[in-house]
Design a protein around this motif. Structure first.
Motif, PDB file in Angstrom:
ATOM      1  N   PRO A  95     -55.367 -32.162 -97.073  1.00 46.56           N
ATOM      2  CA  PRO A  95     -53.986 -32.626 -97.225  1.00 46.56           C
ATOM      3  C   PRO A  95     -53.504 -32.511 -98.667  1.00 46.56           C
ATOM      4  N   VAL A  96     -52.253 -32.132 -98.820  1.00 48.26           N
ATOM      5  CA  VAL A  96     -51.631 -32.041-100.140  1.00 48.26           C
ATOM      6  C   VAL A  96     -51.240 -33.440-100.581  1.00 48.26           C
ATOM      7  N   LEU A  97     -51.699 -33.845-101.756  1.00 45.05           N
ATOM      8  CA  LEU A  97     -51.442 -35.195-102.260  1.00 45.05           C
ATOM      9  C   LEU A  97     -50.937 -35.112-103.690  1.00 45.05           C
ATOM     10  N   GLU A  98     -50.193 -36.140-104.091  1.00 46.01           N
ATOM     11  CA  GLU A  98     -49.731 -36.252-105.469  1.00 46.01           C
ATOM     12  C   GLU A  98     -50.106 -37.618-106.018  1.00 46.01           C
ATOM     13  N   PRO A  99     -50.884 -37.646-107.100  1.00 46.17           N
ATOM     14  CA  PRO A  99     -51.483 -36.494-107.778  1.00 46.17           C
ATOM     15  C   PRO A  99     -52.720 -36.017-107.032  1.00 46.17           C
ATOM     16  N   PRO A 100     -53.040 -34.733-107.086  1.00 45.60           N
ATOM     17  CA  PRO A 100     -54.224 -34.226-106.374  1.00 45.60           C
ATOM     18  C   PRO A 100     -55.511 -34.641-107.088  1.00 45.60           C
ATOM     19  N   ALA A 101     -56.400 -35.282-106.366  1.00 45.92           N
ATOM     20  CA  ALA A 101     -57.665 -35.731-106.935  1.00 45.92           C
ATOM     21  C   ALA A 101     -58.715 -35.760-105.836  1.00 45.92           C
ATOM     22  N   LEU A 102     -59.963 -35.573-106.211  1.00 41.32           N
ATOM     23  CA  LEU A 102     -61.032 -35.496-105.233  1.00 41.32           C
ATOM     24  C   LEU A 102     -61.174 -36.769-104.414  1.00 41.32           C
ATOM     25  N   THR A 103     -61.092 -37.933-105.055  1.00 42.34           N
ATOM     26  CA  THR A 103     -61.269 -39.189-104.316  1.00 42.34           C
ATOM     27  C   THR A 103     -60.174 -39.348-103.261  1.00 42.34           C
ATOM     28  N   ALA A 104     -58.955 -39.006-103.612  1.00 45.39           N
ATOM     29  CA  ALA A 104     -57.844 -39.151-102.672  1.00 45.39           C
ATOM     30  C   ALA A 104     -57.967 -38.146-101.527  1.00 45.39           C
ATOM     31  N   ILE A 105     -58.354 -36.919-101.842  1.00 47.96           N
ATOM     32  CA  ILE A 105     -58.521 -35.899-100.807  1.00 47.96           C
ATOM     33  C   ILE A 105     -59.621 -36.298 -99.839  1.00 47.96           C
ATOM     34  N   ASP A 106     -60.717 -36.822-100.371  1.00 51.14           N
ATOM     35  CA  ASP A 106     -61.830 -37.255 -99.527  1.00 51.14           C
ATOM     36  C   ASP A 106     -61.386 -38.338 -98.552  1.00 51.14           C
ATOM     37  N   ALA A 107     -60.681 -39.364 -99.067  1.00 54.53           N
ATOM     38  CA  ALA A 107     -60.238 -40.468 -98.211  1.00 54.53           C
ATOM     39  C   ALA A 107     -59.222 -39.997 -97.180  1.00 54.53           C
ATOM     40  N   ALA A 108     -58.306 -39.115 -97.598  1.00 52.36           N
ATOM     41  CA  ALA A 108     -57.272 -38.632 -96.674  1.00 52.36           C
ATOM     42  C   ALA A 108     -57.876 -37.760 -95.574  1.00 52.36           C
ATOM     43  N   SER A 109     -58.850 -36.926 -95.910  1.00 56.87           N
ATOM     44  CA  SER A 109     -59.495 -36.081 -94.901  1.00 56.87           C
ATOM     45  C   SER A 109     -60.218 -36.942 -93.865  1.00 56.87           C
ATOM     46  N   ALA A 110     -60.918 -37.976 -94.344  1.00 62.03           N
ATOM     47  CA  ALA A 110     -61.612 -38.872 -93.418  1.00 62.03           C
ATOM     48  C   ALA A 110     -60.630 -39.594 -92.515  1.00 62.03           C
ATOM     49  N   ARG A 111     -59.486 -39.971 -93.058  1.00 60.71           N
ATOM     50  CA  ARG A 111     -58.468 -40.681 -92.271  1.00 60.71           C
ATOM     51  C   ARG A 111     -57.884 -39.771 -91.190  1.00 60.71           C
ATOM     52  N   ILE A 112     -57.592 -38.522 -91.531  1.00 62.23           N
ATOM     53  CA  ILE A 112     -57.050 -37.580 -90.542  1.00 62.23           C
ATOM     54  C   ILE A 112     -58.076 -37.326 -89.445  1.00 62.23           C
ATOM     55  N   LEU A 113     -59.342 -37.185 -89.807  1.00 66.41           N
ATOM     56  CA  LEU A 113     -60.404 -36.985 -88.828  1.00 66.41           C
ATOM     57  C   LEU A 113     -60.427 -38.114 -87.811  1.00 66.41           C
ATOM     58  N   ALA A 114     -60.393 -39.360 -88.292  1.00 60.37           N
ATOM     59  CA  ALA A 114     -60.461 -40.520 -87.401  1.00 60.37           C
ATOM     60  C   ALA A 114     -59.178 -40.683 -86.598  1.00 60.37           C
TER      61      ALA A 114
END
Length: 469
Positions: free
Chosen positions: A385-404
């Motif tokens: 997912p595209v996030l602002e600001p882009p950061a690894l911790t945010a991408i990790d949490a967002a990917s897990a959320r979309i999966l669930a």
């Protein structure tokens, strides 16, 4: 095809064959009445519902899908006889089917599949008369174990080099075999890094290099054609782990599949492929092929009770496994009669998944809320997912959320994740803040041909989940 009809035909065919041997009395200890069986079957079938819908195109998670109906009929029909392909005594018919199916796999990779002139006793072929040497296994793991076993025997005391993104089975089997394992870093496309590989080979500690044509994480294809001259320069062997991607050799030069790595495989020493992935087979059905049939000498063994009906080569003489289901060979043979390993046969099935991956990559490129992690080489799509600001911790949490959230949605979508390390992420997306050791990205395996007609819907569902964040 009507699966129920053909399963009925299968049962009758086996019973007709059995009846030719005369009547006998089944032993009462094996009898189970229908009422008891019905109760057990009700619980059994109920428990099987605790599965994800691997058959449905909304399932784009792991490398899972049902076998083709032809494979089911072939497997279950032979299973009623229950042959053992370790020796001709245990399964003469299915052993012949295995040889024919393996020959077709060998031809698919460009290996010579015809026997030389018979030189064995009595005019029957000996072990060295078969080029190449190969057989089915119960999995890609065991197939790779056999290839690494031969590598150890040919270069005792020397290790195995493989990319850091290769399947974990290589490190594990090196440990089992007592062989040093040398992971080699990958480049920005997830392929083995040639400079790093040459640094390892320069030490003289490596006897065999494993190249992966279709990593299970990203679907990355190692540059086999570029490694071959390096391997020749240092006098090392090449084993190709094509367990996942092997059947894509049928598409080499089409559907955006680069031809060079696949066309170099015939020059490699061994190759592994898993028919229970893109070959439409049930688990477990792997295969290993060796270019030089003389490596069969490493399998030499004797058994006082299995080899008595034929002087021909027994499959058990060229495999580490002993008992193996002849039903697996029957299923693959029957499938190949209908969908052969050719560009117009199985190739058409893979092409649909490849087109689905390319289509989804296009949709992600045009998306405001999703971004490709890496452009797909086969049928695996990775994105985040595209996030602002882009950061690894945010991408990790967002990917897990979309999966669930995807699995819990009213119209569910089933994805998987892939963990990318900090350096790997930075090589592909340098603008993402490196505030963690790595991050999970979303991963979709589009190995079912039905994905081609479902990919727009999949994309819409994932985009909706990303926007909801």
């Amino acid at each position: 095809m009507d699966l129920q009809h053909w399963l009925g035909r299968a049962n009758r065919a086996v019973q007709d064959w059995a009846d030719t041997f005369g009547p006998y009395q089944p032993h009462p200890s094996l009898h189970v009445d229908d009422r008891r069986f019905a109760a057990a079957f009700e619980e059994f079938s109920g428990r099987l519902t605790d599965n994800y819908p691997f058959f449905h195109p909304s399932y784009a998670g792991q490398m899972l899908k049902p076998p083709h109906p032809a494979a089911v009929v072939g497997h279950l029909t032979a299973m009623l006889i229950n042959p053992n392909n370790h020796a001709l005594d245990g399964g003469p018919a299915t052993a012949a089917m295995e040889r024919e199916a393996v020959a077709r796999l060998a031809a698919m990779f460009g290996y010579d599949t015809l026997p030389h002139s018979p030189s064995g006793a009595g005019g029957t072929p000996s072990r060295s008369d078969y080029a190449p040497l190969g057989h089915l296994t119960t999995s890609g793991t065991i197939a790779n174990l056999e290839a690494l076993f031969v590598a150890r025997e040919l270069h005792p005391g020397r290790g195995i080099a493989h990319s850091a993104d290769a399947h974990y089975t290589h490190g594990r089997m090196c440990h089992v075999l007592g062989v040093p394992s040398h992971p080699v870093r990958t480049d920005a496309r997830g392929r083995i890094d040639l400079d790093a590989l040459e640094d390892v080979l320069r030490t003289g500690d490596v006897g065999t290099v494993v190249l992966t044509t279709g990593t299970t994480g990203l679907g990355a294809v190692d540059p086999v054609h570029e490694v071959l001259p390096i391997a020749e320069r240092y006098g090392v062997r090449i084993h190709v782990d094509a367990a996942y991607g092997g059947f894509f050799t049928l598409l080499a030069g089409t559907e955006g599949v680069a031809p060079e790595p696949w066309r170099a495989i015939p020059r490699c020493d061994s190759v592994v492929v898993d028919p229970h992935k893109h070959g439409l087979q049930p688990y477990g059905c792997g295969a290993v092929l060796f270019r030089d049939p003389e490596v069969g000498r490493f399998y030499l063994h004797d058994s006082p009770y299995t080899y008595f009906t034929s002087a021909e080569l027994h499959l058990g003489e060229i495999s580490l496994e002993c008992s193996r289901a002849g039903a697996s060979a029957a299923a693959l043979w029957l499938t190949f009669q209908l969908l052969p390993p050719t560009r117009d046969g199985l190739g058409a099935v893979l092409a649909a998944g490849r087109r689905a991956a390319l289509r989804w990559a296009e949709l992600i490129d045009a998306s405001e809320v999703l971004e490709l992690y890496q452009r797909p080489e086969l049928d695996i799509v990775t994105y985040f997912p595209v996030l602002e600001p882009p950061a690894l911790t945010a991408i990790d949490a967002a990917s897990a959320r979309i999966l669930a959230d995807g699995m819990a949605a009213p119209d569910p979508v089933f994805l998987s994740t892939f963990r990318a390390g900090r350096e790997a992420f930075a090589a592909r997306h340098p603008k993402v803040a490196q505030d963690a050791d790595g991050a999970r990205v979303l991963r979709s395996v589009l190995m079912k041909p039905e994905s081609e007609h479902h990919v727009d819907r999949l994309h819409g569902s994932v985009e909706e989940l990303a926007r909801a964040l």
